[in-house]
Design a protein around this motif. Structure first.
Motif, PDB file in Angstrom:
ATOM      1  N   SER A   1     -13.936 -13.055  -5.702  1.00 56.08           N
ATOM      2  CA  SER A   1     -12.917 -12.035  -5.502  1.00 56.08           C
ATOM      3  C   SER A   1     -12.956 -11.430  -4.112  1.00 56.08           C
ATOM      4  O   SER A   1     -11.954 -10.943  -3.621  1.00 56.08           O
ATOM      5  CB  SER A   1     -13.095 -10.915  -6.529  1.00 56.08           C
ATOM      6  N   ASP A   2     -14.121 -11.431  -3.503  1.00 53.47           N
ATOM      7  CA  ASP A   2     -14.248 -10.811  -2.189  1.00 53.47           C
ATOM      8  C   ASP A   2     -14.404 -11.880  -1.125  1.00 53.47           C
ATOM      9  O   ASP A   2     -14.993 -12.928  -1.353  1.00 53.47           O
ATOM     10  CB  ASP A   2     -15.462  -9.875  -2.144  1.00 53.47           C
TER      11      ASP A   2
ATOM     12  N   ASP B   1       0.822  -1.216   0.000  1.00 46.88           N
ATOM     13  CA  ASP B   1       0.000   0.000   0.000  1.00 46.88           C
ATOM     14  C   ASP B   1       0.853   1.260   0.000  1.00 46.88           C
ATOM     15  O   ASP B   1       0.503   2.266  -0.636  1.00 46.88           O
ATOM     16  CB  ASP B   1      -0.943  -0.001   1.206  1.00 46.88           C
TER      17      ASP B   1
ATOM     18  N   LYS C   1      -1.772  -9.197  -3.563  1.00 49.34           N
ATOM     19  CA  LYS C   1      -1.234  -9.182  -2.205  1.00 49.34           C
ATOM     20  C   LYS C   1      -1.289 -10.577  -1.579  1.00 49.34           C
ATOM     21  O   LYS C   1      -0.358 -10.992  -0.879  1.00 49.34           O
ATOM     22  CB  LYS C   1      -2.003  -8.177  -1.343  1.00 49.34           C
ATOM     23  N   SER C   2      -2.366 -11.291  -1.845  1.00 46.04           N
ATOM     24  CA  SER C   2      -2.489 -12.643  -1.307  1.00 46.04           C
ATOM     25  C   SER C   2      -1.418 -13.568  -1.891  1.00 46.04           C
ATOM     26  O   SER C   2      -0.824 -14.382  -1.179  1.00 46.04           O
ATOM     27  CB  SER C   2      -3.881 -13.195  -1.613  1.00 46.04           C
TER      28      SER C   2
ATOM     29  N   SER D   1      -6.009  -6.341  -6.896  1.00 52.26           N
ATOM     30  CA  SER D   1      -5.079  -5.921  -5.860  1.00 52.26           C
ATOM     31  C   SER D   1      -5.044  -6.922  -4.712  1.00 52.26           C
ATOM     32  O   SER D   1      -3.974  -7.304  -4.231  1.00 52.26           O
ATOM     33  CB  SER D   1      -5.474  -4.536  -5.344  1.00 52.26           C
ATOM     34  N   ASP D   2      -6.221  -7.357  -4.293  1.00 45.85           N
ATOM     35  CA  ASP D   2      -6.295  -8.341  -3.208  1.00 45.85           C
ATOM     36  C   ASP D   2      -5.643  -9.658  -3.599  1.00 45.85           C
ATOM     37  O   ASP D   2      -4.945 -10.286  -2.796  1.00 45.85           O
ATOM     38  CB  ASP D   2      -7.751  -8.585  -2.812  1.00 45.85           C
TER      39      ASP D   2
ATOM     40  N   LYS E   1     -10.059  -3.760  -7.209  1.00 43.90           N
ATOM     41  CA  LYS E   1      -9.794  -4.219  -5.848  1.00 43.90           C
ATOM     42  C   LYS E   1      -9.531  -5.715  -5.812  1.00 43.90           C
ATOM     43  O   LYS E   1      -8.638  -6.197  -5.104  1.00 43.90           O
ATOM     44  CB  LYS E   1     -10.969  -3.879  -4.924  1.00 43.90           C
ATOM     45  N   TYR E   2     -10.290  -6.508  -6.575  1.00 44.72           N
ATOM     46  CA  TYR E   2     -10.093  -7.957  -6.533  1.00 44.72           C
ATOM     47  C   TYR E   2      -8.720  -8.329  -7.082  1.00 44.72           C
ATOM     48  O   TYR E   2      -8.083  -9.286  -6.624  1.00 44.72           O
ATOM     49  CB  TYR E   2     -11.220  -8.681  -7.278  1.00 44.72           C
TER      50      TYR E   2
END
Length: 331
Positions: A261-262, A91, A120-121, A116-117, A113-114
């Motif tokens: 995704s979420d 971030d 990071k995962s 980016s998530d 966002k999905y």
């Protein structure tokens, strides 16, 4: 903070970073160096220990020579550290800060966002999974890496019946996540030091901890003992924290949207949590019962357990006495 396993002169264009990230990396060494140094200290040092980490750092700057073992270990460690560092500062790297505040570096090229998530995962899981590989590598090269014997990770793994992520995951699926195992290790230790010792005795538990994997006597019961320990630990985790084990701690996660995704954390009713904990304890009890049945069937092979069990030794055991040339009295 200065990294020990990366150097600025080797990363004018992030050359070392690109070896371990399957993307076009344009991050400067100066931007990522603080996160690298922190991850070396926070995640890698507790695994290698001071002595082995120091030896590896000396080898990296070209002072020491090696037959290839340190070279392989260095690559594994760099892979883990650079991914964890990028995840740790993801971030911060996405923004630029000045005395006027912070601005988004991504602009129109920002990820959804999905995406980016997911990135990071992947960075986090790849880094932590690689730390397990570092552990396994060190354990399989103790002759070349004797310093590892003094590391906290080696000491911890030797003090637990189930001491590695792989062992835990073979019994209870945690997605091969070292993060989850680290969070569950407390419950494993509690199950081992209370429930297991209560059932098998202090001396016999110590014997199991020091077991030679080729010892047929102990190999008979170790699988059931390990399953008991893990399942009891999971039940304790549910009961104490009211969650199931995941990398976020002991939580319930559910996927939302068709793409998955979420991820959302769901609240589970206390009755359902208690039912799950009770079910895991029932399963654990069945495994320890099987182990104890094996112990009693071969009681002469386990003197330390027999000394602990006392009157609980099998009632139907037949003791043979040689009465040749002796008088027998019938009452």
């Amino acid at each position: 903070m200065t990294p020990k396993l990366f150097r600025p002169e080797l990363n004018a264009k992030a050359e070392e970073f690109k070896m371990f990230l399957p993307v076009n990396v344009t991050c400067s060494f100066r931007s990522l160096a603080p996160a690298i140094a922190m991850c070396e200290r926070k995640y890698l040092l507790p695994i290698l220990g001071d002595d082995l980490f120091g030896r590896l750092a000396v080898y990296y700057i070209g002072v020491a020579h090696d037959d290839g073992t340190l070279d392989a270990l260095l690559e594994l460690c760099q892979y883990a550290v650079v991914r964890l560092a990028y995840w740790q500062d993801y971030d911060l790297l996405s923004v630029s800060m000045s005395d006027k505040g912070a601005a988004d570096n991504a602009g129109e090229g920002r990820l959804y966002k999905y995406q980016s998530d997911a990135l990071k995962s992947a960075l986090k899981n790849g880094g932590f999974d690689q730390l397990d590989t570092v552990l396994e590598f060190c354990e399989s090269h103790l002759d070349e890496l004797p310093e590892f014997l003094q590391s906290p990770a080696y000491t911890d793994s030797r003090s637990l019946i189930v001491g590695t992520t792989r062992e835990f995951d073979e019994i209870f699926n945690i997605g091969h996540s070292r993060l989850v195992f680290l969070k569950m290790r407390h419950f494993v230790r509690t199950a081992q030091e209370t429930e297991l010792r209560h059932r098998l005795g202090e001396a016999f538990c110590s014997e199991l901890l020091a077991a030679d994997p080729h010892d047929e006597r102990l190999a008979r019961i170790l699988p059931d003992v390990k399953k008991f320990t893990v399942l009891w630990a999971v039940a304790d985790g549910i009961g104490e924290l009211h969650r199931l084990p995941t990398e976020r701690g002991l939580v319930f996660e559910t996927s939302q949207a068709a793409s998955g995704s979420d991820t959302a954390v769901s609240v589970v009713p206390p009755q359902e949590l208690k039912a799950m904990a009770d079910e895991y304890r029932r399963k654990a009890e069945r495994y320890i019962a099987a182990a104890i049945a094996t112990l009693k069937k071969h009681i002469r092979d386990y003197p330390s357990y027999r000394a602990f069990a006392g009157d609980n030794a099998p009632k139907n055991e037949v003791f043979h006495r040689d009465n040749t040339n002796r008088k027998i009295f019938f009452a």
